[in-house]
Write a protein that holds these residues in place. Structure first.
Motif, short mmCIF file in Angstrom:
data_model
loop_
_atom_site.label_atom_id
_atom_site.label_comp_id
_atom_site.label_asym_id
_atom_site.label_seq_id
_atom_site.Cartn_x
_atom_site.Cartn_y
_atom_site.Cartn_z
N MET A 297 0.82 -1.19 0.00
CA MET A 297 0.00 0.00 0.00
C MET A 297 0.87 1.27 0.00
O MET A 297 0.61 2.18 -0.75
CB MET A 297 -0.92 -0.06 1.23
CG MET A 297 -1.79 1.14 1.36
SD MET A 297 -3.03 1.14 0.06
CE MET A 297 -3.98 2.50 0.57
N LYS A 298 1.87 1.30 0.87
CA LYS A 298 2.75 2.47 0.94
C LYS A 298 3.54 2.63 -0.35
O LYS A 298 3.75 3.75 -0.81
CB LYS A 298 3.71 2.35 2.13
CG LYS A 298 3.04 2.54 3.46
CD LYS A 298 4.06 2.49 4.57
CE LYS A 298 3.38 2.69 5.91
NZ LYS A 298 4.36 2.67 7.00
N ARG A 299 3.95 1.53 -0.91
CA ARG A 299 4.72 1.58 -2.16
C ARG A 299 3.87 2.13 -3.30
O ARG A 299 4.32 2.95 -4.09
CB ARG A 299 5.25 0.19 -2.49
CG ARG A 299 6.07 0.17 -3.74
CD ARG A 299 6.53 -1.25 -4.03
NE ARG A 299 7.09 -1.31 -5.36
CZ ARG A 299 8.34 -1.59 -5.64
NH1 ARG A 299 9.16 -1.86 -4.66
NH2 ARG A 299 8.75 -1.62 -6.87
N THR A 300 2.62 1.72 -3.38
CA THR A 300 1.70 2.20 -4.41
C THR A 300 1.45 3.70 -4.25
O THR A 300 1.46 4.44 -5.22
CB THR A 300 0.36 1.43 -4.33
OG1 THR A 300 0.62 0.04 -4.40
CG2 THR A 300 -0.57 1.86 -5.44
N LEU A 301 1.26 4.12 -3.02
CA LEU A 301 1.05 5.54 -2.75
C LEU A 301 2.27 6.36 -3.14
O LEU A 301 2.16 7.44 -3.72
CB LEU A 301 0.70 5.74 -1.27
CG LEU A 301 0.41 7.17 -0.83
CD1 LEU A 301 -0.79 7.74 -1.59
CD2 LEU A 301 0.18 7.23 0.65
N ILE B 48 4.51 5.59 -5.42
CA ILE B 48 4.60 5.62 -6.89
C ILE B 48 3.61 6.63 -7.46
O ILE B 48 3.95 7.41 -8.35
CB ILE B 48 4.38 4.20 -7.48
CG1 ILE B 48 5.57 3.32 -7.11
CG2 ILE B 48 4.19 4.27 -8.98
CD1 ILE B 48 5.40 1.86 -7.46
N VAL B 49 2.40 6.62 -6.94
CA VAL B 49 1.39 7.58 -7.40
C VAL B 49 1.86 9.00 -7.15
O VAL B 49 1.74 9.87 -8.02
CB VAL B 49 0.03 7.31 -6.73
CG1 VAL B 49 -0.94 8.44 -6.97
CG2 VAL B 49 -0.56 5.98 -7.22
#
Length: 135
Positions: free
Chosen positions: A1-5, A7-8
């Motif tokens: 989740m943190k990684r996706t955020l 990247i976004v």
């Protein structure tokens, strides 16, 4: 989740910063003017002429803003926003140091639109030019 955020954010933040810079750049303003000149009578061209002049004014380019306001004033003689364009034209001329032209344009505004709300601003502009030149 943190990684996706992360990247976004790494993708979105540069896009949000770069997009306005590109869209408001001088080459883009020249492109908008070419588009306006291609079909000057369309409603989108009228709106684009005035909004591009407003954006030039807001981004500290009074010379370009003055040209845009002048074109709108001269080209669209039946548009209700014409009085706004004339007043902003005078203010832009004053901002770029062309005070004699600005004073004449303020005077023209007072002759053409003596009863509108911008008349007070035009009188203030004339007085500001008159009293700042006495120093």
């Amino acid at each position: 989740m943190k990684r996706t955020l992360l990247i976004v954010l790494l993708v979105a933040v540069p896009i949000l910063i770069v997009t306005p810079v590109v869209l408001l750049s001088t080459p883009m303003m020249d492109y908008y003017q070419k588009r306006i000149d291609y079909d000057p009578e369309s409603e989108s061209s009228r709106s684009l002429q005035l909004s591009s002049a407003d954006w030039c004014s807001k981004t500290w380019r009074p010379e370009m803003a003055a040209t845009g306001y002048r074109r709108f004033y001269e080209r669209y003689t039946r548009d209700l926003r014409r009085e706004y364009a004339l007043l902003r034209y005078a203010q832009s001329l004053e901002e770029c140091g062309r005070t004699a032209d600005a004073k004449d344009t303020y005077g023209k505004y007072l002759v053409e639109y003596p009863d509108l709300h911008g008349a007070a601003e035009a009188r203030i502009g004339i007085n500001r030019i008159k009293f700042s030149s006495r120093r």
